[in-house]
Design a protein around this motif. Structure first.
Motif, PDB file in Angstrom:
ATOM      1  N   ASP A   1       0.673  -0.898   0.464  1.00  0.00           N
ATOM      2  CA  ASP A   1       0.159   0.009   0.015  1.00  0.00           C
ATOM      3  C   ASP A   1       0.681   1.702   0.127  1.00  0.00           C
ATOM      4  OD1 ASP A   1      -2.833  -0.825  -0.171  1.00  0.00           O
ATOM      5  OD2 ASP A   1      -2.953  -1.183   2.377  1.00  0.00           O
TER       6      ASP A   1
ATOM      7  N   ALA B   1       2.217   2.353  -3.151  1.00  0.00           N
ATOM      8  CA  ALA B   1       1.653   2.583  -4.196  1.00  0.00           C
ATOM      9  C   ALA B   1       1.473   3.898  -3.954  1.00  0.00           C
ATOM     10  CB  ALA B   1       0.251   2.011  -3.923  1.00  0.00           C
ATOM     11  N   SER B   2       1.316   4.767  -2.319  1.00  0.00           N
ATOM     12  CA  SER B   2       1.532   6.007  -2.619  1.00  0.00           C
ATOM     13  C   SER B   2       2.338   6.258  -3.221  1.00  0.00           C
ATOM     14  CB  SER B   2       1.493   6.071  -1.245  1.00  0.00           C
ATOM     15  OG  SER B   2      -0.110   5.615  -0.297  1.00  0.00           O
TER      16      SER B   2
ATOM     17  N   ARG C   1       2.201   6.694  -6.552  1.00  0.00           N
ATOM     18  CA  ARG C   1       1.451   7.998  -6.730  1.00  0.00           C
ATOM     19  C   ARG C   1       1.841   8.943  -6.868  1.00  0.00           C
ATOM     20  NH1 ARG C   1      -2.580   7.179  -3.444  1.00  0.00           N
ATOM     21  NH2 ARG C   1      -3.922   5.683  -4.913  1.00  0.00           N
ATOM     22  N   ASP C   2       2.889   9.545  -5.309  1.00  0.00           N
ATOM     23  CA  ASP C   2       3.573  10.759  -5.681  1.00  0.00           C
ATOM     24  C   ASP C   2       4.529  10.923  -6.242  1.00  0.00           C
ATOM     25  OD1 ASP C   2       1.923  11.222  -2.783  1.00  0.00           O
ATOM     26  OD2 ASP C   2       3.288   9.980  -2.036  1.00  0.00           O
TER      27      ASP C   2
ATOM     28  N   PHE D   1       2.318   6.419 -10.807  1.00  0.00           N
ATOM     29  CA  PHE D   1       1.090   5.068 -10.916  1.00  0.00           C
ATOM     30  C   PHE D   1      -0.220   5.033 -11.804  1.00  0.00           C
ATOM     31  CE2 PHE D   1      -3.244   3.808  -9.006  1.00  0.00           C
ATOM     32  CZ  PHE D   1      -2.689   2.707  -8.496  1.00  0.00           C
TER      33      PHE D   1
END
Lengths: 309, 382
Positions: free
Chosen positions: B261, B264-265, B268-269, B273
């Protein structure tokens, strides 16, 4: 939490086992060839009322029935008829029902299908088909394969689309788990009885570890599929179960044929009755990458950053 | 068959999460500390006491020993949440899960009186004196010798790979007190205070953690006979029973899932992603965690109904290992050289977790053997 079958669930599976004993497998198989549609068995299952939502058959129980039928290598659209069709449409439909990834491609059971379900542009469509007008495609991997002749196209209510996508994934997972059961049982018989270098080939650690690794993937897929069905196919659980089942399928086909040697590639041995549909299912889903992207979408685009289970 | 948590278990999970959020230091979960670090162990010591005060260190113990007879499912909630939050119990799992219960089942009244309240209170750390230089996966080959001399056993020999030996007050020590044709006979358990003269603990320099491994040398260590657990020479049966209490194994898949998890963050950052190949890799690791979770639940279900045999535990262990490895590979490939910097996510997940996963608490190959024979009924290897 309870991983054991209760008495009614046992009774359901005993019932379907009875139908299968009468109609499928061994010398009772009435099919002229391995790639045809077993209409007698399909009719028997339908007449006995094995459809999700009917005879108080829950989605989980329907998934268990799908696994049970698939493990015999029965050549019918088992997940479509028992699980996906009833739960998506909620009304009677013409059998055989084909499930389509896209238009124009060869479809499993397309040569005999009288209806079809397809997901396009976020809407599910129910297709009425004319088997007489279809164009059969020679296909080693999937039975009764053809390009469809569509005579009517009904766009279903908006809610059907997600329901179709999610239950289709659970259905494919359940069918794959059952096929893996059959494929593994066939291969284990061979590994226990076939001797080389003076010992059963199943006693070699190099063989055992491959099968044991496969067993991890297979059993994981089984329980994730049961859980997803019980939960009502929420998007993350459905996509996860399908991805786990397709991972196990990918691993299984190569490994089981490898340890079965040349014998495993013969018609008589029959491993292909389980492994070839597994390959066809993988192709039908759009491949493991698509399943993984669905998992990612369900897990990380709807949840706050850094969220845990 | 059904897959719902009871309302009581759901409510317990909420209460536990609130407690963890309120009591763990900021950044604790994300900092991915080396569990063998002295600082981490010191924190665990005081945190275990806080858990003990709420009855959350040994809730599965019988009421006569201060427990609540919590079900295996309740313990699953507890373990899942603690693992997802950086396992702040640190080294407590051994004494809480199987050393304490084994003392309950086989200890003398004096041993129970002395040890059980300390374990239940989170006041003590134990280490496990099992492996030796020539006895690893084949534990019955152990040769650390104990010779009776009046009221003491004189112990000579060496243990290796002993986690937390540098911190522990006691060692659950396996010694050989007799030799016969059957290597399983003649093994004796000594509940050995680590402060006795003649015990020397040495760090083994290791690439996976600062104080991850130790050697423990025993030179004419005089262990009182009162420290013997059960009968002399009959220790192997006790060990097997003890380890069967560990059947469910750790719930480290929740820690692995939390890592996925966070990755995944991170993606994205870092504007990664939307790359479909990144999503596929993330999901692959996530699915591996889910396989480990559901196979672990299968074992919990069996334990809850009193079943103790079969290959389920091995399936769950292999799955948890594969999940850690998938997450390790994911972090390395995604985060690159930056992530591999000491203490970075890729460094931690790959070096401290993935590399160790298939070795600690029993080699994966042994688990695969057990699956092949016990689960798949393949013929025994000759």
């Amino acid at each position: 939490m309870d991983f054991e079958l209760d008495a009614p669930q046992n009774a359901i599976l005993d019932g379907i086992d009875g139908v299968l004993r009468r109609h499928a497998g061994g010398d009772k198989r009435q099919l002229p060839g391995d790639t045809d549609y077993d209409s007698a068995l399909d009719d028997a299952i339908a007449q006995a009322g094995y459809r999700a939502g009917e005879s108080e058959l829950s989605p989980l129980e329907a998934a268990l029935v799908v696994m049970r039928v698939a493990r015999t290598g029965a050549s019918i659209p088992v997940a479509a008829h028992i699980l996906v069709g009833p739960l998506v449409l909620g009304r009677p439909f013409a059998r055989p029902l084909a499930l389509l990834g896209e238009r124009g491609t060869p479809v499993r059971f397309g040569a005999v299908a009288r209806s079809g379900l397809i997901l396009e542009a976020d809407r599910a469509h129910l297709l009425t088909l004319d088997p007489a007008g279809c164009r059969p495609v020679r296909h080693a991997w999937s039975p009764a394969t053809a390009r469809l002749s569509i005579v009517d196209d009904e766009v279903l209510d908006a809610g059907c689309a997600e329901r179709f996508r999610d239950w289709w994934q659970v259905g494919i997972a359940a069918e794959a788990v059952g096929l893996l059961d059959g494929a593994l049982a066939r291969t284990l018989d061979h590994l226990r009885s076939r001797e080389q270098f003076g010992r059963p080939i199943g006693s070699f650690q190099a063989v055992q570890h491959r099968l044991a690794e496969l067993s991890v993937a297979h059993e994981g897929a089984r329980w994730l599929t049961c859980e997803a069905a019980w939960l009502g196919a929420p998007p993350l659980a459905a996509a996860t179960a399908c991805a786990a089942a397709m991972t196990a399928a990918e691993q299984a086909v190569g490994e089981l044929h490898q340890v079965s040697g040349a014998t495993g590639l013969t018609n008589e041995y029959g491993l292909h009755r389980f492994t070839f549909p597994l390959v066809a299912l993988r192709a039908e889903t759009g491949g493991l990458g698509v399943q993984h992207r669905r998992v990612a979408a369900a897990r990380w685009s709807r949840m706050p950053e850094g969220a845990m289970r | 068959m059904e897959f719902a948590w009871s309302e009581e278990d759901r409510s317990f999970r909420r209460e536990l999460r609130e407690f963890l959020a309120a009591t763990l230091p900021p950044g604790w979960v994300e900092r991915e500390a080396d569990p063998s670090e002295s600082e981490h162990v010191a924190f665990s010591r005081q945190y275990a006491k806080r858990l003990a005060e709420r009855g959350w260190l040994t809730p599965h113990w019988p009421r006569e020993y201060g427990g609540q007879e919590a079900t295996p499912w309740r313990m699953t909630v507890l373990a899942e949440e603690l693992w997802a939050h950086g396992e702040p119990r640190g080294p407590q799992y051994m004494n809480v899960n199987w050393i304490g219960p084994t003392i309950m089942a086989h200890g003398s009244d004096e041993q129970k009186r002395y040890h059980l309240p300390r374990i239940a209170g989170g006041d003590v750390i134990w280490c496990q004196g099992f492996s030796e230089p020539n006895a690893g996966s084949d534990l019955t080959a152990l040769s650390t010798k104990a010779v009776r001399d009046g009221d003491v056993y004189v112990v000579n020999g060496q243990k290796i790979w002993t986690s937390y030996a540098n911190e522990a007050e006691f060692c659950f020590l396996l010694v050989r007190t007799g030799v016969s044709g059957d290597p399983r006979e003649g093994i004796t358990i000594l509940l050995t205070p680590m402060g006795l003269p003649g015990i020397e603990v040495r760090d083994i320099g290791a690439v996976v953690g600062e104080h991850a491994f130790h050697e423990v040398f025993f030179s004419d260590v005089r262990v009182p006979v009162d420290c013997r657990l059960g009968d002399e020479g009959r220790g192997w049966d006790l060990v097997r029973t003890a380890l069967s209490r560990e059947r469910v194994g750790s719930r480290r898949y929740t820690r692995t899932g939390a890592t996925v998890d966070r990755t995944a963050s991170w993606a994205r950052d870092h504007d990664r992603f939307d790359d479909s190949s990144v999503q596929e890799r993330l999901a692959e690791a996530w699915v591996a965690c889910e396989v480990a979770r559901v196979l672990s639940y299968k074992v919990v279900d069996e334990v809850a109904r009193g079943e103790t045999r079969g290959a389920s535990a091995s399936l769950a262990r292999v799955a948890a290992t594969r999940a850690d490895q998938a997450a390790g590979n994911l972090c390395v490939d995604l985060m690159g050289v930056e992530g591999l910097a000491a203490g970075g996510s890729a460094d931690v997940q790959y070096r401290r977790l993935a590399l160790v996963a298939g070795i600690a608490a029993g080699a994966t190959e042994v688990q695969l053997d057990l699956i092949a024979r016990g689960g798949l009924r393949l013929p025994r290897q000759r």
